[in-house]
Design an enzyme around this catalytic site. Structure first.
Site, PDB file in Angstrom:
ATOM      1  N   SER A  14      10.059 -48.636  10.794  1.00 49.48           N
ATOM      2  CA  SER A  14       8.913 -49.082  10.008  1.00 49.48           C
ATOM      3  C   SER A  14       7.666 -48.247  10.290  1.00 49.48           C
ATOM      4  CB  SER A  14       8.609 -50.549  10.308  1.00 49.48           C
ATOM      5  OG  SER A  14       9.748 -51.341  10.105  1.00 49.48           O
ATOM      6  N   GLN A  15       6.708 -48.400   9.388  1.00 51.07           N
ATOM      7  CA  GLN A  15       5.410 -47.730   9.512  1.00 51.07           C
ATOM      8  C   GLN A  15       4.634 -48.390  10.666  1.00 51.07           C
ATOM      9  OE1 GLN A  15       3.263 -48.437   5.932  1.00 51.07           O
ATOM     10  NE2 GLN A  15       1.576 -47.062   6.475  1.00 51.07           N
TER      11      GLN A  15
END
Ligand code: SAH
Length: 186
Positions: A42-43
């Site tokens: 994920s970011q």
């Protein structure tokens, strides 16, 4: 330090490149990256945002659905008492377990399987973090949330904060997000 400040400190101390095999040299960028099997790490800014929303403390018992690279798991582990994490892809499950063990994380329990049905044996959980997008709120997860529990879950493109207060359920849409899909029976 309050819960939020502690989480920000753990986040700043966490080296994301440890959770990547490819794209390591780009690990500082605020983007998701492929981790194989059609999945992504994920970011970072979103991992931080979701973890702050969950409002964890050192007594929290947490269920995470979607171990993936183990990056989010590591932050949950630092900020809470114990983390139960479920991943449905065997290679990612094995890889993240080895990695987190090697990095010295000891308060994490790992399960291979469909997390959309939760992890009933250890329920209820104070907090539930879902890192893949569901098409609707999975009932099993709502049931496995403790009274006064909180769950952060992407539903479609809405990031939802769900709070259970005396059995009553409140849902708040926090922002728009894009996640890989939650695959399961729910
Ligand atoms: N937080 C992770 C995100 C990984 S992407 C990271 O930053 O690395 C989401 C993960 O959820 C993928 O690894 C995917 O395989 C997993 N997943 C999707 N549906 C699932 C389900 N029903 N049960 C368990 N894991 C699931």
């Amino acid at each position: 330090m309050d819960n939020k400040e502690r989480i920000i400190k753990y986040y700043n101390d966490l080296d994301r490149s440890c959770f990547m095999d490819e794209y390591k040299e780009q690990s500082h960028m605020d983007n998701p990256f492929p981790i194989g099997f059609g999945q992504t790490i994920s970011q970072p800014s979103l991992v931080l945002k979701m973890t702050i929303l969950l409002d964890l403390d050192k007594n929290s018992k947490v269920l995470e659905i979607g171990t993936g690279s183990g990056y989010q798991t590591a932050l949950l582990s630092k900020a809470s008492k114990i983390v139960y994490t479920v991943e449905r892809i065997e290679e990612l499950h094995i890889r993240s377990k080895e990695r987190l063990t090697r990095l010295g994380y000891t308060n994490i329990k790992y399960k291979l399987g469909d997390g959309s049905s939760g992890w009933k044996e250890n329920a209820p959980y104070d907090r539930i973090m879902v890192t893949a997008s569901a098409s609707k709120l999975p009932n099993n997860l709502v049931e496995q949330l403790a009274p006064n529990g909180k769950m952060v879950i992407p539903v479609g493109t809405d990031l939802i904060l769900m709070t259970k207060t005396n059995g009553e359920i409140k849902k708040e849409v926090i922002t728009k997000v894009i996640f890989v899909s939650l695959v399961g029976d729910y």
